[in-house]
Design a protein around this motif. Sequence first.
Motif, PDB file in Angstrom:
ATOM      1  N   SER A 204      13.896  39.950  24.852  1.00  0.00           N
ATOM      2  CA  SER A 204      12.818  39.480  23.982  1.00  0.00           C
ATOM      3  C   SER A 204      13.205  38.177  23.298  1.00  0.00           C
ATOM      4  O   SER A 204      14.307  38.064  22.752  1.00  0.00           O
ATOM      5  N   PRO A 205      12.300  37.171  23.318  1.00  0.00           N
ATOM      6  CA  PRO A 205      12.560  35.950  22.563  1.00  0.00           C
ATOM      7  C   PRO A 205      12.414  36.239  21.058  1.00  0.00           C
ATOM      8  O   PRO A 205      11.798  37.242  20.686  1.00  0.00           O
ATOM      9  N   PRO A 206      12.986  35.393  20.187  1.00  0.00           N
ATOM     10  CA  PRO A 206      13.644  34.116  20.518  1.00  0.00           C
ATOM     11  C   PRO A 206      15.130  34.222  20.821  1.00  0.00           C
ATOM     12  O   PRO A 206      15.720  33.303  21.357  1.00  0.00           O
ATOM     13  N   ASP A 207      15.748  35.374  20.469  1.00  0.00           N
ATOM     14  CA  ASP A 207      17.195  35.479  20.667  1.00  0.00           C
ATOM     15  C   ASP A 207      17.564  36.044  22.035  1.00  0.00           C
ATOM     16  O   ASP A 207      18.714  36.007  22.444  1.00  0.00           O
ATOM     17  N   PHE A 208      16.555  36.602  22.742  1.00  0.00           N
ATOM     18  CA  PHE A 208      16.729  37.155  24.089  1.00  0.00           C
ATOM     19  C   PHE A 208      17.799  38.245  24.125  1.00  0.00           C
ATOM     20  O   PHE A 208      18.636  38.305  25.019  1.00  0.00           O
ATOM     21  N   GLU A 209      17.711  39.116  23.122  1.00  0.00           N
ATOM     22  CA  GLU A 209      18.535  40.318  23.118  1.00  0.00           C
ATOM     23  C   GLU A 209      17.812  41.426  23.889  1.00  0.00           C
ATOM     24  O   GLU A 209      16.579  41.421  23.980  1.00  0.00           O
ATOM     25  N   PRO A 210      18.547  42.398  24.451  1.00  0.00           N
ATOM     26  CA  PRO A 210      17.905  43.470  25.230  1.00  0.00           C
ATOM     27  C   PRO A 210      16.923  44.289  24.402  1.00  0.00           C
ATOM     28  O   PRO A 210      17.164  44.599  23.232  1.00  0.00           O
ATOM     29  N   LEU A 211      15.801  44.606  25.018  1.00  0.00           N
ATOM     30  CA  LEU A 211      14.802  45.477  24.418  1.00  0.00           C
ATOM     31  C   LEU A 211      15.136  46.930  24.747  1.00  0.00           C
ATOM     32  O   LEU A 211      15.591  47.233  25.861  1.00  0.00           O
ATOM     33  N   ASN A 212      14.862  47.819  23.826  1.00  0.00           N
ATOM     34  CA  ASN A 212      15.130  49.234  24.033  1.00  0.00           C
ATOM     35  C   ASN A 212      13.917  49.909  24.678  1.00  0.00           C
ATOM     36  O   ASN A 212      13.316  50.828  24.126  1.00  0.00           O
ATOM     37  N   LEU A 213      13.543  49.397  25.841  1.00  0.00           N
ATOM     38  CA  LEU A 213      12.446  50.002  26.591  1.00  0.00           C
ATOM     39  C   LEU A 213      12.587  49.609  28.055  1.00  0.00           C
ATOM     40  O   LEU A 213      13.384  48.734  28.398  1.00  0.00           O
ATOM     41  N   THR A 214      11.815  50.253  28.898  1.00  0.00           N
ATOM     42  CA  THR A 214      11.886  50.001  30.334  1.00  0.00           C
ATOM     43  C   THR A 214      10.517  49.632  30.874  1.00  0.00           C
ATOM     44  O   THR A 214       9.486  49.922  30.265  1.00  0.00           O
ATOM     45  N   LEU A 215      10.528  49.012  32.041  1.00  0.00           N
ATOM     46  CA  LEU A 215       9.308  48.674  32.774  1.00  0.00           C
ATOM     47  C   LEU A 215       9.483  49.161  34.199  1.00  0.00           C
ATOM     48  O   LEU A 215      10.345  48.671  34.933  1.00  0.00           O
ATOM     49  N   GLY A 216       8.684  50.147  34.582  1.00  0.00           N
ATOM     50  CA  GLY A 216       8.820  50.709  35.917  1.00  0.00           C
ATOM     51  C   GLY A 216       9.990  51.683  35.992  1.00  0.00           C
ATOM     52  O   GLY A 216      10.711  51.908  35.017  1.00  0.00           O
ATOM     53  N   ALA A 217      10.176  52.244  37.167  1.00  0.00           N
ATOM     54  CA  ALA A 217      11.191  53.284  37.360  1.00  0.00           C
ATOM     55  C   ALA A 217      12.454  52.701  37.971  1.00  0.00           C
ATOM     56  O   ALA A 217      12.771  52.934  39.138  1.00  0.00           O
ATOM     57  N   GLU A 272       2.797  49.150  36.734  1.00  0.00           N
ATOM     58  CA  GLU A 272       4.131  49.506  36.262  1.00  0.00           C
ATOM     59  C   GLU A 272       4.078  49.707  34.748  1.00  0.00           C
ATOM     60  O   GLU A 272       3.942  48.738  34.002  1.00  0.00           O
ATOM     61  N   PRO A 273       4.176  50.935  34.260  1.00  0.00           N
ATOM     62  CA  PRO A 273       4.055  51.166  32.812  1.00  0.00           C
ATOM     63  C   PRO A 273       5.342  50.852  32.049  1.00  0.00           C
ATOM     64  O   PRO A 273       6.450  50.965  32.583  1.00  0.00           O
ATOM     65  N   PHE A 274       5.176  50.433  30.809  1.00  0.00           N
ATOM     66  CA  PHE A 274       6.302  50.329  29.884  1.00  0.00           C
ATOM     67  C   PHE A 274       6.601  51.719  29.327  1.00  0.00           C
ATOM     68  O   PHE A 274       5.700  52.560  29.199  1.00  0.00           O
ATOM     69  N   SER A 275       7.853  51.940  28.974  1.00  0.00           N
ATOM     70  CA  SER A 275       8.206  53.224  28.358  1.00  0.00           C
ATOM     71  C   SER A 275       7.619  53.353  26.959  1.00  0.00           C
ATOM     72  O   SER A 275       7.479  54.468  26.440  1.00  0.00           O
ATOM     73  N   GLU A 276       7.264  52.209  26.321  1.00  0.00           N
ATOM     74  CA  GLU A 276       6.633  52.213  24.995  1.00  0.00           C
ATOM     75  C   GLU A 276       5.247  51.580  25.101  1.00  0.00           C
ATOM     76  O   GLU A 276       5.123  50.359  25.219  1.00  0.00           O
ATOM     77  N   PRO A 277       4.170  52.367  25.078  1.00  0.00           N
ATOM     78  CA  PRO A 277       2.812  51.804  25.209  1.00  0.00           C
ATOM     79  C   PRO A 277       2.479  50.766  24.142  1.00  0.00           C
ATOM     80  O   PRO A 277       1.698  49.843  24.399  1.00  0.00           O
ATOM     81  N   ASP A 278       3.041  50.898  22.946  1.00  0.00           N
ATOM     82  CA  ASP A 278       2.751  49.923  21.892  1.00  0.00           C
ATOM     83  C   ASP A 278       3.169  48.515  22.295  1.00  0.00           C
ATOM     84  O   ASP A 278       2.528  47.530  21.905  1.00  0.00           O
TER      85      ASP A 278
END
Length: 296
Positions: A204-217, A272-278
Amino acid sequence: MSRIEHYASRLAPNVAPINAIFIARHFNRVFGRRPRPPQDPEADYHDFLVDRMSRGSWSSTQLRCVDKEFAKLEASKLHPAIKAAETVAVIPIRGMSIDRFTEAMGPYLGRHFVAKPTHGSAATEFLDARPDLTKLYRAGRYNYFYSFRESQYAPLERKIIIEENIAEHGSDLRDFKFFCSFGRILFVQVDANRFIEHERILLSPPDFEPLNLTLGAFKPTTTWVRPKQFEALCHAAQDLSRPFDFVRVDLYEKAGQVFFGEFTFTPGAGMEPFSEPDFSRRLLSEIKARPDCPAR
């Protein structure tokens, strides 16, 4: 998709109301509901994607960007410093027999090249590693519009493109997929080991640290090391996405240089769903933030 649905899709014309019917069936299987109009307050990123798939209001530039033969030329206009795998040959495949196709592929077999359809996704064959030419031939003749009614694929000429393989022998380049809107990076998907044990991480910008979610399997990447050229990758993605309300720009980094991969206007066919719908709802809000966005 059932065989009956697929057969019906091959016969049905490419018009928005019919496309919407087919897409809604796929969408309901994945998300358990019908797609919402992008203007609906409850709509999300996936609703936005399938709406544009069904409407098919693609510009001539977008269609050129979808065709892998011409996408490199469009990319070089938008970001002249971008590198790309050299095109070795383009083989129009419509009306060609499997025997004629096998003969046409002969001079390129055993060499460090890749071959894939210009008008669809996946189906990449490595020509120095016992490629399945029958599979490639079938993929080349197939109209990818039939699968999920991604309308941008419907009018494209069916061809096989042969390119240099920019990865070293026995290695796999990380694939940096920038999800962008009018030159603004929304998030980044990084894929590794795509042909062995596919791993994926979202940044995620702006720091491009890992997001705690997934996209697809896909298996989450356990380690993330930012490449030295990450800033150059971001700059290229911003330039390449600037004309478009939404596009995914795929890039690679090799030996300190940024290479163009492809443009994608409906990633994962919106399925491809995100693990977090929000996150999906917030993403659409960011896409719609520009006053000139058609989805407003």
